[in-house]
Scaffold this motif. Structure first.
Motif, PDB file in Angstrom:
ATOM      1  N   ILE A 138     115.307  11.931  24.676  1.00  0.00           N
ATOM      2  CA  ILE A 138     113.968  11.992  25.924  1.00  0.00           C
ATOM      3  C   ILE A 138     113.995  13.337  26.050  1.00  0.00           C
ATOM      4  O   ILE A 138     114.851  14.120  26.726  1.00  0.00           O
ATOM      5  N   ILE A 139     112.625  13.839  25.874  1.00  0.00           N
ATOM      6  CA  ILE A 139     112.075  15.250  26.207  1.00  0.00           C
ATOM      7  C   ILE A 139     111.532  15.289  27.893  1.00  0.00           C
ATOM      8  O   ILE A 139     110.586  14.364  28.125  1.00  0.00           O
ATOM      9  N   ALA A 140     112.256  15.565  28.499  1.00  0.00           N
ATOM     10  CA  ALA A 140     111.690  15.888  30.103  1.00  0.00           C
ATOM     11  C   ALA A 140     111.656  17.223  30.840  1.00  0.00           C
ATOM     12  O   ALA A 140     112.161  17.531  31.616  1.00  0.00           O
ATOM     13  N   THR A 141     111.252  18.328  29.690  1.00  0.00           N
ATOM     14  CA  THR A 141     111.048  19.525  30.230  1.00  0.00           C
ATOM     15  C   THR A 141     110.205  19.916  31.194  1.00  0.00           C
ATOM     16  O   THR A 141     110.131  21.234  31.713  1.00  0.00           O
ATOM     17  N   GLY A 142     109.502  19.202  31.732  1.00  0.00           N
ATOM     18  CA  GLY A 142     108.448  19.542  32.831  1.00  0.00           C
ATOM     19  C   GLY A 142     107.457  20.427  32.272  1.00  0.00           C
ATOM     20  O   GLY A 142     106.751  20.634  31.285  1.00  0.00           O
ATOM     21  N   ALA A 143     107.037  21.086  33.254  1.00  0.00           N
ATOM     22  CA  ALA A 143     105.885  22.080  33.364  1.00  0.00           C
ATOM     23  C   ALA A 143     105.932  23.391  34.146  1.00  0.00           C
ATOM     24  O   ALA A 143     106.887  23.366  34.855  1.00  0.00           O
ATOM     25  N   LYS A 144     105.115  24.508  33.886  1.00  0.00           N
ATOM     26  CA  LYS A 144     105.182  25.605  34.604  1.00  0.00           C
ATOM     27  C   LYS A 144     104.068  25.920  35.002  1.00  0.00           C
ATOM     28  O   LYS A 144     102.661  25.278  34.860  1.00  0.00           O
ATOM     29  N   THR A 145     103.911  26.846  35.839  1.00  0.00           N
ATOM     30  CA  THR A 145     102.555  27.285  36.566  1.00  0.00           C
ATOM     31  C   THR A 145     101.462  27.950  35.469  1.00  0.00           C
ATOM     32  O   THR A 145     102.167  28.736  34.688  1.00  0.00           O
ATOM     33  N   ASN A 146     100.344  27.453  35.528  1.00  0.00           N
ATOM     34  CA  ASN A 146      99.538  28.066  34.396  1.00  0.00           C
ATOM     35  C   ASN A 146      98.803  28.957  35.067  1.00  0.00           C
ATOM     36  O   ASN A 146      97.633  28.944  35.597  1.00  0.00           O
ATOM     37  N   PHE A 147      99.051  30.168  34.979  1.00  0.00           N
ATOM     38  CA  PHE A 147      98.486  31.413  35.350  1.00  0.00           C
ATOM     39  C   PHE A 147      97.295  31.540  34.215  1.00  0.00           C
ATOM     40  O   PHE A 147      97.439  32.343  33.321  1.00  0.00           O
ATOM     41  N   PHE A 148      96.239  31.141  34.876  1.00  0.00           N
ATOM     42  CA  PHE A 148      95.140  31.363  33.827  1.00  0.00           C
ATOM     43  C   PHE A 148      94.735  32.419  33.162  1.00  0.00           C
ATOM     44  O   PHE A 148      94.608  33.719  34.013  1.00  0.00           O
ATOM     45  N   SER A 149      94.735  32.706  31.856  1.00  0.00           N
ATOM     46  CA  SER A 149      94.654  33.952  31.177  1.00  0.00           C
ATOM     47  C   SER A 149      93.202  34.410  31.518  1.00  0.00           C
ATOM     48  O   SER A 149      92.875  35.739  31.489  1.00  0.00           O
ATOM     49  N   PHE A 150      92.192  33.683  31.724  1.00  0.00           N
ATOM     50  CA  PHE A 150      90.817  34.230  32.033  1.00  0.00           C
ATOM     51  C   PHE A 150      90.647  34.840  33.206  1.00  0.00           C
ATOM     52  O   PHE A 150      89.639  35.327  33.566  1.00  0.00           O
ATOM     53  N   ILE A 151      91.750  34.815  34.098  1.00  0.00           N
ATOM     54  CA  ILE A 151      91.813  35.404  35.573  1.00  0.00           C
ATOM     55  C   ILE A 151      92.724  36.573  35.383  1.00  0.00           C
ATOM     56  O   ILE A 151      93.810  36.631  35.318  1.00  0.00           O
ATOM     57  N   GLU A 152      91.923  37.967  34.991  1.00  0.00           N
ATOM     58  CA  GLU A 152      92.557  39.052  34.923  1.00  0.00           C
ATOM     59  C   GLU A 152      93.716  39.588  36.164  1.00  0.00           C
ATOM     60  O   GLU A 152      93.073  39.199  37.259  1.00  0.00           O
ATOM     61  N   GLY A 153      95.062  39.651  35.881  1.00  0.00           N
ATOM     62  CA  GLY A 153      95.658  40.000  36.671  1.00  0.00           C
ATOM     63  C   GLY A 153      96.144  38.980  37.575  1.00  0.00           C
ATOM     64  O   GLY A 153      97.327  39.351  38.551  1.00  0.00           O
ATOM     65  N   LEU A 154      96.258  37.756  37.338  1.00  0.00           N
ATOM     66  CA  LEU A 154      96.525  36.550  38.168  1.00  0.00           C
ATOM     67  C   LEU A 154      98.096  36.488  37.997  1.00  0.00           C
ATOM     68  O   LEU A 154      98.703  36.428  39.050  1.00  0.00           O
ATOM     69  N   ARG A 155      98.758  36.491  36.889  1.00  0.00           N
ATOM     70  CA  ARG A 155     100.043  36.296  36.671  1.00  0.00           C
ATOM     71  C   ARG A 155     100.820  37.503  37.080  1.00  0.00           C
ATOM     72  O   ARG A 155     101.975  37.164  37.608  1.00  0.00           O
ATOM     73  N   GLU A 156     100.452  39.021  36.926  1.00  0.00           N
ATOM     74  CA  GLU A 156     101.133  40.013  37.322  1.00  0.00           C
ATOM     75  C   GLU A 156     101.038  39.996  39.035  1.00  0.00           C
ATOM     76  O   GLU A 156     101.854  40.655  39.551  1.00  0.00           O
ATOM     77  N   ASN A 157     100.334  39.481  39.659  1.00  0.00           N
ATOM     78  CA  ASN A 157      99.978  39.668  41.161  1.00  0.00           C
ATOM     79  C   ASN A 157     100.130  38.660  42.113  1.00  0.00           C
ATOM     80  O   ASN A 157      99.786  38.533  43.148  1.00  0.00           O
ATOM     81  N   SER A 158     100.800  37.240  41.624  1.00  0.00           N
ATOM     82  CA  SER A 158     100.650  36.092  42.309  1.00  0.00           C
ATOM     83  C   SER A 158     101.942  35.410  41.928  1.00  0.00           C
ATOM     84  O   SER A 158     102.813  35.589  41.060  1.00  0.00           O
TER      85      SER A 158
END
Length: 398
Positions: A101-121
């Motif tokens: 049973i694969i139940a690994t869930g999900a992570k936040t999708n810091f959209f790559s088309f929004i520059e700086g989103l992952r680094e600053n949120s």
């Protein structure tokens, strides 16, 4: 004795273990890269300082030992799966299975088309990031309380990107906490503003109008500033820049605008959707693998009419219950039916003892009554975990 391996200690994984554990002819192994189960549905309260760590994290070793010898926990990350050999590759060892049973869930999708989103949120799908966000929030309140120099300059903005369920719950709880703190830090509490931002033309897209309307009223009453039909273009260290050319200065930002399936899916040769979720058979089997199932947020789950169901804890648990039953049927040589479920209801925590909820399409509640119902559901789930934890702790210390 059939060997069932469950990858992932989230809502779906734990429910699958629980349902399968009653069978004496099944040996269960639970694998997770974290030693704890994170109650993501309670993240809003933890971030705002209303809940403590023990309210949102459960030790998996103790929990598994609550089943005595029937369940084994391995604190390792599953890096790949060999379907030919029927094995899961961990760091330094292979674990063989009869059913997986694969139940690994999900992570936040810091959209790559929004520059700086992952680094600053910050996201809420990960306990560490939620914890860091909580510290930031508490530091702002502390600085206001101390009247420190860099907090005297006036307004401080907190940006919440994404006005879905997680976004509105976090925004509402923080706003409620700030209102409560006005008695402690005085009028300076009014200088901390919360902005809820979404590209959709409404908050809670896809939910019922009753929930949307009453949630909006509650957020506005708490002072949350709602920006819908607002597209984030870039995020830098000090400003959120919108596609319209306007910008919002902020102190820190949380992003709840989307999810992406866990990285284990990258190693699986199977059809996937745009957010990396596995596309399965109607029986939730990985394509071509009758002994491998996928449940929860790592898979695109549909109802009997073909409608995609939302990635919620409720759907994760329903898919887990179905798969546990299906594995039992496969072992017994009984034909199984395709998965069919829907959303029984949704409750939205909106700060303090206030919530909005819809159940079974007809029952609609708000205010304290909805809060009590939501807390009752959460408490029942948490109590079940705690009872198992207590049993496991006693077993370990005999």
């Amino acid at each position: 004795m059939k060997r069932v391996v469950v990858i992932g200690g989230g809502y779906g994984g734990l429910r699958a273990v629980e349902k399968l554990s009653k069978y004496q002819d099944i040996a269960i192994t639970l694998i997770d890269k974290n030693p704890y189960h994170y109650l993501q549905t309670e993240a809003y309260g933890y971030i705002a300082g209303q809940f403590d760590m023990h309210d949102v994290a459960i030790d998996l070793q103790n929990w598994c030992e609550g089943f005595k010898e029937r369940v084994t926990f391995i604190h390792k990350e599953a890096t790949s799966i060999d379907f030919e050999e029927k094995s899961v590759h961990l760091d330094g060892r292979d674990l063989f299975y009869d059913y997986l049973i694969i139940a690994t869930g999900a992570k936040t999708n810091f959209f790559s088309f929004i520059e700086g989103l992952r680094e600053n949120s910050y996201g809420v799908k990960n306990l560490e990031r939620a914890h860091n966000f909580r510290i930031k929030f508490e530091n702002i309140i502390y600085k206001k309380l101390q009247h420190e120099e860099d907090s005297r300059e006036g307004k401080l903005n907190i940006a919440v990107g994404g006005a879905g369920l997680s976004g509105v719950e976090v925004a509402a709880e923080m706003a409620y906490v700030l209102d409560s703190y006005s008695k402690t830090i005085g009028d300076t509490a009014k200088e901390i503003h919360i902005y809820l931002i979404d590209a959709s033309d409404t908050i809670l897209p896809g939910m019922g109008q009753y929930s949307i309307d009453n949630t909006k009223k509650r957020l506005e009453a708490l002072g949350v500033k709602i920006l819908t039909s607002t597209f984030i273009n870039t995020v830098d260290a000090t400003h959120v820049h919108f596609r319209s050319g306007e910008k919002l200065p902020y102190s820190f930002m949380i992003f709840t605008g989307g999810i992406k399936a866990s990285s284990l899916n990258d190693t699986i040769d199977n059809e996937k959707n745009s957010i990396n979720q596995l596309i399965t058979t109607p029986e939730l089997n990985v394509q071509g693998q009758k002994d491998v199932f996928a449940i929860g947020d790592c898979v695109e789950i549909k109802d009997a009419k073909g409608n995609i169901l939302p990635p919620t804890a409720q759907i994760a648990e329903k898919s887990a219950e179905y798969v546990a039953k299906t594995i039992r049927q496969r072992i017994d040589g009984v034909e199984s039916k395709p998965f069919d479920a829907d959303v029984s209801g949704v409750f939205i925590a909106l700060g303090g003892k206030y919530a909005v909820g819809e159940m079974f399409k007809y029952i609609k509640v708000k205010g304290y009554v909805a809060y009590v119902l939501k807390k009752a559901i959460t408490h029942a789930y948490y109590l079940g975990l705690r009872l198992r934890i207590n049993t496991g702790f006693k077993n370990r210390n005999r």
